[in-house]
Design an enzyme around this catalytic site. Structure first.
Site, PDB file in Angstrom:
ATOM      1  N   TYR A  40       0.837  -1.195   0.000  1.00 22.36           N
ATOM      2  CA  TYR A  40       0.000   0.000   0.000  1.00 22.36           C
ATOM      3  C   TYR A  40       0.876   1.252   0.000  1.00 22.36           C
ATOM      4  O   TYR A  40       0.630   2.205  -0.755  1.00 22.36           O
ATOM      5  CB  TYR A  40      -0.926  -0.011   1.223  1.00 22.36           C
ATOM      6  N   ASP A  41       1.910   1.244   0.847  1.00 20.31           N
ATOM      7  CA  ASP A  41       2.813   2.393   0.918  1.00 20.31           C
ATOM      8  C   ASP A  41       3.494   2.645  -0.423  1.00 20.31           C
ATOM      9  O   ASP A  41       3.715   3.800  -0.819  1.00 20.31           O
ATOM     10  CB  ASP A  41       3.863   2.176   2.002  1.00 20.31           C
ATOM     11  N   SER A  86     -32.791  15.313  16.591  1.00 20.14           N
ATOM     12  CA  SER A  86     -32.349  14.473  17.705  1.00 20.14           C
ATOM     13  C   SER A  86     -33.330  13.313  17.850  1.00 20.14           C
ATOM     14  O   SER A  86     -34.347  13.238  17.162  1.00 20.14           O
ATOM     15  CB  SER A  86     -32.286  15.298  18.988  1.00 20.14           C
ATOM     16  N   LEU A  87     -33.036  12.398  18.769  1.00 20.91           N
ATOM     17  CA  LEU A  87     -33.881  11.231  18.983  1.00 20.91           C
ATOM     18  C   LEU A  87     -34.490  11.258  20.379  1.00 20.91           C
ATOM     19  O   LEU A  87     -33.870  11.724  21.334  1.00 20.91           O
ATOM     20  CB  LEU A  87     -33.062   9.940  18.837  1.00 20.91           C
ATOM     21  N   GLU A 117     -29.313  -0.571  15.244  1.00 21.51           N
ATOM     22  CA  GLU A 117     -27.877  -0.324  15.174  1.00 21.51           C
ATOM     23  C   GLU A 117     -27.393   0.250  16.503  1.00 21.51           C
ATOM     24  O   GLU A 117     -28.189   0.822  17.264  1.00 21.51           O
ATOM     25  CB  GLU A 117     -27.555   0.648  14.040  1.00 21.51           C
ATOM     26  N   LYS A 119     -25.972   2.765  19.223  1.00 23.78           N
ATOM     27  CA  LYS A 119     -25.927   4.216  19.372  1.00 23.78           C
ATOM     28  C   LYS A 119     -24.490   4.573  19.752  1.00 23.78           C
ATOM     29  O   LYS A 119     -24.114   4.551  20.921  1.00 23.78           O
ATOM     30  CB  LYS A 119     -26.909   4.701  20.434  1.00 23.78           C
ATOM     31  N   ASP A 121     -21.203   6.488  20.626  1.00 26.21           N
ATOM     32  CA  ASP A 121     -20.979   7.688  21.413  1.00 26.21           C
ATOM     33  C   ASP A 121     -19.938   8.557  20.715  1.00 26.21           C
ATOM     34  O   ASP A 121     -18.740   8.455  20.971  1.00 26.21           O
ATOM     35  CB  ASP A 121     -20.507   7.293  22.818  1.00 26.21           C
ATOM     36  N   ARG A 140     -23.433  18.654  13.447  1.00 20.24           N
ATOM     37  CA  ARG A 140     -24.874  18.777  13.648  1.00 20.24           C
ATOM     38  C   ARG A 140     -25.235  20.143  14.231  1.00 20.24           C
ATOM     39  O   ARG A 140     -26.227  20.738  13.851  1.00 20.24           O
ATOM     40  CB  ARG A 140     -25.373  17.672  14.589  1.00 20.24           C
ATOM     41  N   TYR A 229     -25.000   6.506   9.030  1.00 21.51           N
ATOM     42  CA  TYR A 229     -26.244   5.925   9.527  1.00 21.51           C
ATOM     43  C   TYR A 229     -27.483   6.414   8.768  1.00 21.51           C
ATOM     44  O   TYR A 229     -28.614   6.150   9.191  1.00 21.51           O
ATOM     45  CB  TYR A 229     -26.414   6.174  11.026  1.00 21.51           C
ATOM     46  N   LYS A 294     -35.028   2.140  14.044  1.00 22.16           N
ATOM     47  CA  LYS A 294     -35.675   2.987  13.041  1.00 22.16           C
ATOM     48  C   LYS A 294     -36.644   2.132  12.235  1.00 22.16           C
ATOM     49  O   LYS A 294     -36.292   1.019  11.824  1.00 22.16           O
ATOM     50  CB  LYS A 294     -34.635   3.596  12.082  1.00 22.16           C
ATOM     51  N   LYS A 318     -31.711   3.295  25.605  1.00 24.26           N
ATOM     52  CA  LYS A 318     -30.461   3.477  26.343  1.00 24.26           C
ATOM     53  C   LYS A 318     -30.138   2.262  27.214  1.00 24.26           C
ATOM     54  O   LYS A 318     -31.043   1.616  27.756  1.00 24.26           O
ATOM     55  CB  LYS A 318     -30.538   4.725  27.224  1.00 24.26           C
ATOM     56  N   CYS A 412     -35.854  31.038  53.737  1.00 17.36           N
ATOM     57  CA  CYS A 412     -35.199  30.987  52.426  1.00 17.36           C
ATOM     58  C   CYS A 412     -33.739  31.422  52.555  1.00 17.36           C
ATOM     59  O   CYS A 412     -33.462  32.511  53.079  1.00 17.36           O
ATOM     60  CB  CYS A 412     -35.935  31.899  51.446  1.00 17.36           C
ATOM     61  N   CYS A 415     -33.291  34.983  50.700  1.00 18.12           N
ATOM     62  CA  CYS A 415     -33.883  36.259  51.118  1.00 18.12           C
ATOM     63  C   CYS A 415     -34.353  36.271  52.566  1.00 18.12           C
ATOM     64  O   CYS A 415     -34.734  37.331  53.079  1.00 18.12           O
ATOM     65  CB  CYS A 415     -35.047  36.631  50.203  1.00 18.12           C
ATOM     66  N   CYS A 430     -40.164  29.246  48.741  1.00 16.96           N
ATOM     67  CA  CYS A 430     -40.004  30.548  49.396  1.00 16.96           C
ATOM     68  C   CYS A 430     -41.270  31.369  49.189  1.00 16.96           C
ATOM     69  O   CYS A 430     -41.836  31.390  48.091  1.00 16.96           O
ATOM     70  CB  CYS A 430     -38.793  31.266  48.796  1.00 16.96           C
ATOM     71  N   CYS A 436     -37.403  38.076  46.795  1.00 17.58           N
ATOM     72  CA  CYS A 436     -36.327  37.083  46.762  1.00 17.58           C
ATOM     73  C   CYS A 436     -35.431  37.303  45.548  1.00 17.58           C
ATOM     74  O   CYS A 436     -35.912  37.301  44.403  1.00 17.58           O
ATOM     75  CB  CYS A 436     -36.911  35.672  46.716  1.00 17.58           C
TER      76      CYS A 436
END
Length: 671
Positions: A40-41, A86-87, A117, A119, A121, A140, A229, A294, A318, A412, A415, A430, A436
C-alpha cells in the site's frame, strides 16, 4: 513553467488513485485488506511522486490530499437544508413496547420491520457529495445550523473523498457519527500525558475536540473513524426505499456502515438485538450508550412524520447507567427562579459515566428521607440515561457514627422569607416572591405580562438588564425608573425610553384582579384572581382574611388558601405592596358580587377554535365575570366546551367524554 504530463503518466495516476481508493475501502470499510502495508505504501508513494513532478495531476479527491491544509481562523456556519434531528429516548423494555404499540397503531400493521444499530458515542456529522466528490462536511450543531469542518473530516481515513462505483445521485448528503475507537483513545491519552497535556475525559470528548481543531494537521494525528447511519438531501438521482437498503448501498459507494447494524422484526427482534448488543458492549472497539431503532421502510417513515425536534419513526433505547460510589460531604440548598428550594448533594469528586461528578440534586425532603440519605454517607451515584447524575442509594454498612440527618430550612437562604410546603406537594417554596433575589427576574417578567399589569415594551432581555445592573430589586422599583436610566440600557434610546416610561405610568391604573394576578402568588392564576377580587372587593379585606375565610371563596381549597395566607403573611411582600401603592398603582374598589349575580359560578368552560364575534380574551372575560372558570384543557371536570371554527382535538375529547358542546350563539344566549 509547468510541463504537461504525458498521457501514460495521466493514466497511471488515475490507476493509482483508483487502486488506493479500492484498498482504503477494503481496509476501512470491509476490514479485509488484501495487500500488506508495504505494498500500500509503495502505491501511495508512487502517486505522491507523480503529483510532485506534475502538480496538474493533483485533484481535490486524491488520496494524497487528506492532510496538509493550512490552519483555519474559525469555522464557518453551515445551515442544514434538512434539519439534523435528535432522537427520543426509552430506558426500559416496557417503554419501547409502548413506542412500538404507537407505531403499529398509526400504521395499522400487526408487525413492523426495524433497522437496529448501536448508538455510537461520538459526534453527528453531515457529508455532502456532488458528483461523487466530497465538497463539504458539517457538524450537527443545534440541528439547524452547524460548523463547516470539511478540512478536518478530509483527514479521516474512513471517509472517502470520492465515492466508489457509479449510480450515486448528483447531490448526496450522508449522515453519520464520527467517533474515536477505544484503543485509539487510550493511545491518545497516553501521548497527551507524556507531553504534559491534559487527558481527555472520554472518547466522545476526544472525538469532538479533535474534529474542532482549527489546524487540520492536528486532527490528522487523531485516530478518528466514522460510521454512516443515513442520508439527508438527495438530488439528481434515487436511493433505495428502505433504511437498511440505503446503508448497504452507501457501503457499496465506499462509505463505512456499522457492522453491527441489523434488520429485525417487531418488538421481539428489537429486544433480542438490544440484549445481544448489551452483552458484547464491553468487547466492542468503540463506545456505545444504547441502541437506535428505526422503522425500516421510508414510506412508513413518511407516514409517521415528526414531532418537535425528533422523528416519530425512530427511538434510542439506552443501556442501564453506569454507577460508582463516593462520599456525600454536605447538602446545600439552592433557590430556583420560581422559588422552589432544592437540596443539592456536594460529593467527593467521582468519575462516572464518562464525567467527573461533584454535585447532584436530591430533589426534595421526601426523596432524601425515602432513600435515608445522610451527610457523611457513602452513596451510589448513577448517571441516569448517561446524562443526569443522581444518587440512587446509600451503603449502610459504611455509614459513619457521626452521619447527620438533613432538614429543609425554615427560612429561604436567598432572602430570609418564610418557606412553606403546601399540602400534597413535595416541593418546599419561598414565600418572598416579590423580594427574593433568586426569583427577581421571573417575578418582574410575570408582573409586567400582558395578562397582569400589561407593561408594553418591558421584555425579557430588558428585565435581565434592569436586574443585572441593580436598577430594579423588586417590582415596585419599576415605577422609580427615570427615562435617563432606561435610555442608558443596551438597544434603548430616548424615544423607546419615553415609550416605556409612558407604559409604566399607564399601567398604574389597573383593576384589582389584574393586580392580584401580577403579584405571582402561588396557585393564584387569572381565574382565581378574578374570583378573589369579586369576593373580597378590597385588597385590605383579602390581605386580612384567615385561611378559613379564604376557603369560603368558590374554588379556593385548603392548598390555595394556605398559599395566599402565607404570601400576605410575609412582611417583605406587604412592604412591596405598600411601596407600589405609594408610587401610584391604584384600582377602583368594587362591591363584593352576590352569588345570585354570578349565574355560572362553579361551572368550568373550555374554549376551542375561532369565534366569529368574540376574541378568545373577550369570551374568557365575560365568562369570568359571570363566575365561570375557564380551563385550557378538556377533562371530566369540564362542564361546557365552546367550539368555534376549526375546532380540533379539544372538541374531539369533549365528544368522547360526553361533555356538552356549545356554539358561539349558544354561549352568547347563556351569557
Amino acid at each position: 513553467m509547468n510541463v504537461a504530463p504525458p498521457a501514460d503518466v495521466v493514466r497511471r495516476a488515475a490507476e493509482l488513485r483508483d487502486q488506493i481508493r479500492h484498498h482504503n475501502y477494503l481496509y476501512y470499510v470491509l476490514d479485509n485488506p488484501e495487500i500488506p502495508d508495504a505494498e500500500y505504501d509503495r502505491l501511495f508513494n508512487e502517486l505522491q511522486a507523480l503529483e510532485a513532478q506534475y502538480p496538474q495531476l493533483v485533484t481535490p479527491d486524491s488520496p494524497t490530499q487528506r492532510v496538509g491544509a493550512e490552519p483555519q481562523k474559525a469555522f464557518a456556519e453551515v445551515r442544514h437544508e434538512l434539519p439534523m434531528l435528535s432522537l427520543g429516548n426509552v430506558f426500559s423494555d416496557e417503554e419501547f413496547e409502548d413506542f412500538d404499540r404507537r407505531i403499529r397503531a398509526e400504521l395499522g400493521e400487526a408487525t413492523v420491520t426495524y433497522s437496529a444499530e448501536p448508538k455510537v458515542d461520538g459526534l453527528a456529522i453531515s457529508l455532502l457529495y456532488r458528483d461523487g466528490v466530497l465538497i463539504r462536511a458539517a457538524t450537527r450543531g443545534d440541528g439547524t445550523t452547524g460548523e463547516d469542518v470539511t478540512q478536518n473530516v478530509r483527514t479521516i481515513p474512513s471517509v472517502p473523498l470520492h465515492l466508489l462505483g457509479s449510480g450515486y445521485p448528483a447531490l448526496l448528503e450522508v449522515r453519520g457519527e464520527v467517533y474515536m475507537p477505544k484503543q485509539g483513545f487510550e493511545r491518545l491519552n497516553q501521548r497527551q500525558e507524556a507531553e504534559g497535556q491534559k487527558a481527555f475525559a472520554n472518547p466522545r470528548n476526544a472525538a469532538a475536540g479533535s474534529l474542532r481543531q482549527l489546524d487540520p494537521r492536528i486532527t490528522a494525528t487523531r485516530p478518528l473513524m466514522m460510521f454512516c447511519y443515513g442520508v439527508g438531501k438527495v438530488e439528481g438521482g434515487t436511493i433505495p426505499d428502505s433504511h437498511s437498503a440505503v446503508i448497504d448501498q452507501l457501503k457499496a459507494w465506499g462509505l463505512r456502515g456499522c457492522p453491527e447494524q441489523r434488520r429485525v422484526e417487531g418488538v421481539e427482534g428489537c429486544l433480542a438485538y438490544y440484549r445481544t448488543l448489551g452483552e458484547k458492549r464491553d468487547a466492542l472497539p468503540y463506545e456505545i450508550d444504547g441502541v437506535v431503532y428505526k422503522v425500516d421502510r421510508f414510506d412508513q417513515q413518511n407516514r409517521l412524520g415528526y414531532v418537535a425536534r425528533a422523528p416519530r419513526w425512530a427511538i434510542a433505547h439506552k443501556f442501564p447507567a453506569q454507577e460508582e460510589i463516593t462520599t456525600l460531604l454536605d447538602i446545600d440548598v439552592q433557590v430556583g427562579r420560581t422559588g422552589t428550594l432544592t437540596p443539592v448533594a456536594r460529593l467527593e469528586p467521582v468519575f462516572v459515566g464518562g464525567v467527573t461528578v461533584t454535585n447532584v440534586t436530591l430533589h426534595n425532603q421526601d426523596e432524601i428521607e425515602r432513600k435515608d440519605i445522610r451527610i457523611g454517607d457513602t452513596v451510589i451515584v448513577r448517571r441516569a440515561g448517561d446524562v443526569i447524575p443522581q444518587v440512587v442509594g446509600v451503603v449502610p454498612s459504611r455509614r459513619p457514627a457521626d452521619a447527620r440527618r438533613f432538614h429543609m430550612p425554615d427560612r429561604c437562604p436567598a432572602c430570609g422569607s418564610e418557606v412553606v410546603r403546601l399540602e400534597g406537594e413535595a416541593a418546599t417554596r419561598c414565600t418572598g416572591g416579590l423580594v427574593c433575589p433568586a426569583q427577581r427576574k421571573e417575578a418582574i417578567k410575570h408582573f409586567a405580562a400582558r395578562r397582569a399589569m400589561d407593561i408594553d415594551g418591558l421584555g425579557d432581555k430588558l428585565v435581565d438588564q434592569l436586574v443585572e445592573r441593580g436598577l430594579v430589586k423588586d417590582v415596585a422599583d419599576l415605577y422609580t425608573l427615570t427615562e435617563e436610566e432606561i435610555a442608558g440600557l443596551e438597544r434603548m434610546a430616548a424615544k423607546s425610553a419615553a415609550n416605556l416610561k409612558a407604559a409604566l405610568d399607564k399601567s398604574k391604573s389597573t383593576i384589582l384582579a389584574r393586580f392580584l394576578h401580577a403579584l405571582g402568588i402561588r396557585e393564584v392564576g387569572e381565574a382565581t384572581a378574578q374570583t378573589l377580587a369579586a369576593h373580597f372587593g378590597k385588597l385590605e379585606n383579602l390581605m386580612q382574611a384567615s385561611e378559613e375565610e379564604l376557603q369560603q371563596v368558590p374554588d379556593v381549597g385548603p392548598v390555595v388558601a394556605q398559599s395566599i395566607h402565607a404570601f400576605f403573611g410575609e412582611p417583605h411582600n406587604r412592604a412591596v405592596i405598600d411601596k407600589l401603592r405609594h408610587l401610584g398603582v391604584h384600582w377602583p374598589d368594587v362591591e363584593p358580587a352576590p352569588v345570585e349575580e354570578q349565574p355560572l359560578a362553579g361551572k368550568t368552560f373550555v374554549l376551542t377554535g375561532t369565534l366569529a364575534t368574540l376574541t378568545r380574551d373577550e369570551a374568557k372575560a365575560r365568562l369570568l365575570a359571570a363566575g365561570a372558570k375557564v380551563a385550557g384543557s378538556v377533562s371530566k371536570k369540564t362542564d361546557y366546551v365552546v367550539a368555534g371554527e376549526s375546532a380540533g382535538s379539544k372538541l374531539a375529547k369533549a365528544e368522547e367524554l360526553g361533555i356538552t358542546v356549545l356554539s358561539e350563539q349558544q354561549l352568547l344566549e347563556m351569557l
